[in-house]
Design a protein around this motif. Structure first.
Motif, mmCIF file in Angstrom:
data_model
loop_
_atom_site.group_PDB
_atom_site.id
_atom_site.type_symbol
_atom_site.label_atom_id
_atom_site.label_comp_id
_atom_site.label_asym_id
_atom_site.label_seq_id
_atom_site.Cartn_x
_atom_site.Cartn_y
_atom_site.Cartn_z
ATOM 1 N N TYR A 1 -0.096 -7.109 0.667
ATOM 2 C CA TYR A 1 0.631 -6.081 -0.075
ATOM 3 C C TYR A 1 1.727 -6.751 -0.907
ATOM 4 C CZ TYR A 1 -1.618 -3.189 3.482
ATOM 5 O OH TYR A 1 -2.525 -2.585 4.317
ATOM 6 N N THR A 2 1.990 -6.189 -2.078
ATOM 7 C CA THR A 2 2.999 -6.751 -2.980
ATOM 8 C C THR A 2 4.211 -5.829 -3.030
ATOM 9 O OG1 THR A 2 1.250 -7.733 -4.329
ATOM 10 C CG2 THR A 2 3.446 -7.590 -5.307
ATOM 11 N N LEU A 3 5.388 -6.391 -2.808
ATOM 12 C CA LEU A 3 6.642 -5.646 -2.857
ATOM 13 C C LEU A 3 7.485 -6.190 -4.006
ATOM 14 C CD1 LEU A 3 7.548 -5.700 0.955
ATOM 15 C CD2 LEU A 3 6.268 -3.927 -0.262
ATOM 16 N N ALA A 4 8.114 -5.297 -4.756
ATOM 17 C CA ALA A 4 9.036 -5.703 -5.811
ATOM 18 C C ALA A 4 10.414 -5.904 -5.189
ATOM 19 C CB ALA A 4 9.092 -4.655 -6.909
ATOM 20 N N LEU B 1 -1.827 -10.845 -5.565
ATOM 21 C CA LEU B 1 -0.884 -9.809 -5.982
ATOM 22 C C LEU B 1 -1.611 -8.498 -6.239
ATOM 23 C CD1 LEU B 1 1.291 -11.892 -8.465
ATOM 24 C CD2 LEU B 1 1.956 -11.107 -6.186
ATOM 25 N N ALA B 2 -1.056 -7.426 -5.719
ATOM 26 C CA ALA B 2 -1.650 -6.099 -5.864
ATOM 27 C C ALA B 2 -0.601 -5.151 -6.407
ATOM 28 C CB ALA B 2 -2.187 -5.594 -4.527
ATOM 29 N N GLU B 3 -1.050 -4.158 -7.182
ATOM 30 C CA GLU B 3 -0.107 -3.225 -7.805
ATOM 31 C C GLU B 3 -0.077 -1.879 -7.098
ATOM 32 O OE1 GLU B 3 1.885 -4.133 -10.115
ATOM 33 O OE2 GLU B 3 0.997 -6.114 -10.402
ATOM 34 N N THR B 4 -0.929 -1.660 -6.113
ATOM 35 C CA THR B 4 -1.007 -0.359 -5.471
ATOM 36 C C THR B 4 -0.514 -0.431 -4.033
ATOM 37 O OG1 THR B 4 -3.282 -0.735 -4.689
ATOM 38 C CG2 THR B 4 -3.000 0.205 -6.895
ATOM 39 N N VAL C 1 4.178 0.772 1.843
ATOM 40 C CA VAL C 1 2.774 0.391 1.694
ATOM 41 C C VAL C 1 1.942 1.118 2.728
ATOM 42 C CG1 VAL C 1 3.343 -1.869 0.745
ATOM 43 C CG2 VAL C 1 3.080 -1.612 3.209
ATOM 44 N N ASP C 2 0.635 1.204 2.446
ATOM 45 C CA ASP C 2 -0.276 1.886 3.375
ATOM 46 C C ASP C 2 -0.703 0.917 4.467
ATOM 47 O OD1 ASP C 2 -0.061 4.120 1.836
ATOM 48 O OD2 ASP C 2 -1.914 3.789 0.725
#
Length: 746
Positions: free
Chosen positions: A566-569, A625-628, A587-588
């Motif tokens: 999971y990607t966190l900003a 990297l994921a955006e969702t 995140v899920d």
């Protein structure tokens, strides 16, 4: 209401509700389409605009005449021709006078007619108006039976069905409207280019109009940056859009500083709202490289944009503004018009221009026939005058002696009623000898003109030549060398706006990221001391899991035991007050799935991922990297296994060290490990019992280091690793003396 009687009462229509409703709505829809919202392809006007100009013409509001109150014009329009609200009629009139809304204004306004900031016009009792030369050109021929007339809504007046002039108003000024089930949106174009294309179509209806029409020409200027192929396809189908950007330049200042100055904004954008949007970006810190925006406009647009520092790249700044504000917009094209049969349909640019040219040939034919009838009437009278001159003494005698001289002259000289009446109405001074020569000269000129007009009607070639000459005269008036006709919008292809660097979108600030064992995450301002008690505060029963320094511009990778990443900003993490927030709310991630790693994601870097059963591979960070919220599956562990570790790989690393739960260590070349984006990978190390405890990459020439026990902070390095070096998948052997008892490389 239920009907109780056997018959339907008088005045009540017994009909199915659905059919009655659909019939009435269809009437309304057709009225909206054909008599309100869609322009006619032949003059480019809607009925309200046509009636406005017609009323102003009857009021003699020519460009050479004085202005009259708009209230007078609106009153005439709604009283005689257009039975609708006065405000809607006045709004339509205001738009015809706005030089930022119409490429070629049809109304010359005096007073406050609004501005490009979005301010409304003054009330119609305060403003005055008259026609422009463009409107005169558009109505040229109304006195020559060039078009048909129809009764007004109350039958008391007559109004033209359309305008005949040689100005291509539909495409030159454009149109916009929403009807029932359809709409139209036509951007303005350059009249000189349209007339050049029309001249080419006169001889060859298959001529390529795109050889003359380069693209839209907006009254507010700007740049159309679409590729030529995209523009051509939009014009071919009659549907599409144009990407329009503001025109800007860089002004250099003393000392090396600079500022960007916007001198033209896209068509249809209100300057006031545009500046408000840019100011909101600054206040919300969504574009930190922009420091300030100022409106220094007067008669011309001048918007000044100040960068945060002189080192900011001007192209990056403007790309950010193009992407985030209305400094770049899309202007739609939907060439939906009423054709000569009043049928709505979408035309291509070629078809619309050809339809306008066809209309001009109809106008030419009608004007020619009208002129021929006028010539015939005049020649008829001149012939009567000549009869009177040839028999002047007898005509005078008849007038002096006869009680009914008109009937006697008709019988004696074979005159028509109009000729006899004209002779009787002649003044005595017209009986001089010189007048006879003038009449003969006038008649000969008219006869010559009649012969030319008759030849024109009989010859399509002469009609085409005449049309080209007439179009050329109008084209000279709106040529690109004139102030009004000069092209304002530049058509040049430009690349799409670049992805704005993250550093430009987020203000770069140091933070300390802390994730607890129970999954609570927070970010402290600044780079806090990771060993201080104030830094690592947790709820009772909770403790630290991950803590490290980062920047607000970083992307953080969260790896779960099921192999999903999971990607966190970093700039979106909850603040450091309190204990933070559960990361699983961001995140899920199910509550029963453990968190294996939290680290900074360097897009150009690589990661070593491995499962508990010892299988793993190398994966590029860019592919992780994921955006969702759902993240991205990277490792797919076999049954009974789960993700064990995620380790960053330094650019110089060339070997992998792995150690199992059985306390056996193996060293093998990194090149033996496969690089992939998803899967189970290859076996790093073989185990007889237990599984993988830890693994890392390192530079073989520098040796393998690990922390020594206690709080000394010292490390130990083993440089001779020949005893543990083997092929990937080997069992390994016991680690060097002094290796940590927890079987971790640190």
């Amino acid at each position: 209401m239920a009907l109780t009687g056997p018959e339907t009462p008088i005045g009540i229509l017994d009909a199915p509700f659905d059919s009655a409703l659909s019939e009435r709505y269809l009437v309304y829809a057709l009225s909206t389409i054909t008599a309100r919202s869609l322009p006619d392809v032949r003059d480019g006007l809607k009925p309200v605009h046509r009636r406005l100009l017609w009323a102003m013409r009857l009021l003699k509001l020519d460009p050479a005449q004085g202005y009259k109150k708009c209230a007078r014009v609106v009153g005439d329009v709604i009283g005689k021709y257009h039975p609708h609200g006065d405000q809607s009629v006045y709004d339509a009139m205001v738009r015809l006078a706005q030089d930022f809304a119409l490429r070629y204004p049809l109304v010359d306004g005096q007073g406050n007619f609004g501005n490009i900031d979005g301010d409304n016009a003054a009330a119609y009792r305060y403003t005055e108006a008259r026609l422009t030369q463009v409107a005169i050109d558009l109505m040229d021929g109304l006195d020559e039976d060039a078009v048909a007339y129809r009764p007004t809504y109350n039958g008391e007046e007559q109004e033209p069905e359309l305008f005949p002039g040689l100005f291509p108003n539909l495409l030159a000024n454009g149109a916009a409207g929403i009807a029932v089930g359809m709409a139209t949106s036509i951007p303005p174009h350059n009249a000189a280019e349209l007339l050049d294309a029309a001249i080419a179509l006169v001889d060859d209806r298959a001529a390529d109009v795109l050889a003359y029409v380069r693209g839209p020409d907006f009254p507010t200027g700007g740049l159309v940056v679409d590729p030529p192929a995209v523009i051509a396809e939009s014009y071919r189908t009659g549907r599409g859009s144009f990407r329009v950007r503001a025109r800007w330049t860089v002004e250099r200042e003393k000392g090396g500083g600079w500022q960007a100055v916007v001198s033209e904004i896209p068509y249809g954008v209100q300057k006031g709202k545009l500046i408000e949007g840019i100011a909101a970006l600054i206040n919300d810190k969504k574009l930190p490289i922009l420091a300030d925006v100022r409106d220094e406009s007067d008669a011309v647009v001048r918007i000044v944009l100040e960068p945060r520092s002189r080192t900011v790249d001007a192209g990056v700044l403007m790309d950010g503004l193009f992407r985030l504000t209305d400094l770049e917009v899309r202007v739609p094209l939907n060439l939906n018009v009423l054709d000569h049969e009043r049928t709505p349909r979408v035309m291509s640019l070629q078809q619309a221009l050809a339809a306008w040219v066809d209309h001009q040939f109809v106008v030419l034919d009608r004007r020619t026939r009208h002129r021929l009838s006028k010539i015939a009437d005049r020649i008829e009278l001149l012939d009567g005058y000549l009869v009177a001159y040839l028999n002047l003494d007898r005509v005078i005698e008849i007038i002096r002696t006869e009680d009914e001289p008109k009937a006697v002259m008709i019988a004696e000289f074979d005159l028509t009623d109009r000729q006899a009446e004209a002779i009787l109405n002649m003044r005595l001074r017209s009986l001089r000898r010189l007048e006879e020569f003038e009449i003969r000269k006038d008649r000969d000129a008219l006869a010559k003109e009649r012969a030319g007009l008759e030849a024109l009607l009989e010859s399509p070639v002469k009609q085409r030549n005449r049309m080209k000459r007439d179009l050329a005269k109008v084209r000279d008036r709106y040529g690109q060398e004139t102030a009004l006709g000069a092209r304002r919008t530049t058509v040049e292809e430009a690349a799409p706006t670049r992805d704005i660097p993250l550093e430009a979108m987020i203000e770069r600030e140091p933070i300390t990221v802390i994730l607890s064992q129970r999954g609570w995450i927070r970010a402290l301002r600044g780079h806090a001391d990771l060993g201080a008690a104030d830094t690592l505060k947790f709820k009772e029963g909770d403790g630290p899991a991950f803590a490290f320094h980062a920047q607000t511009t970083d992307k953080l990778l969260l790896a779960a035991a099921n192999g999903r990443f999971y990607t966190l900003a970093a700039d979106k993490l909850p603040g450091g007050r309190g204990f933070g927030e559960p990361v699983r709310a961001t995140v899920d991630l199910a509550g029963d799935v453990g968190i294996v790693a939290l680290l900074k994601g360097v897009r150009e870097g690589r990661l070593l991922v491995a499962a508990t059963d010892g299988r793993g591979f190398v994966v590029p960070v860019a592919d992780v990297l994921a955006e969702t919220r759902k993240g991205k599956t990277v490792l797919t562990p076999r049954a009974g296994a789960q993700l064990k570790l995620v380790r960053p790989i330094a650019p110089a690393d060339d070997y992998v060290a792995a150690i199992g739960d059985n306390r056996k260590m193996l060293v093998f070349p990194l090149a033996e490990l496969v690089e992939m984006t998803r899967g189970q990978g290859l076996q790093l190390q073989r185990f007889r019992d237990g599984g993988l405890s830890d693994a890392r990459t390192f530079v073989f020439a520098d040796g393998l280091s690990w922390p020594m026990g206690g709080d000394s902070g010292r490390t130990r390095t083993e440089t001779d690793l020949s005893a543990w070096r083997a092929a990937r998948g080997a069992a390994g052997r016991m680690p060097p003396t002094g290796f940590p008892r927890d079987n971790r490389f640190g």
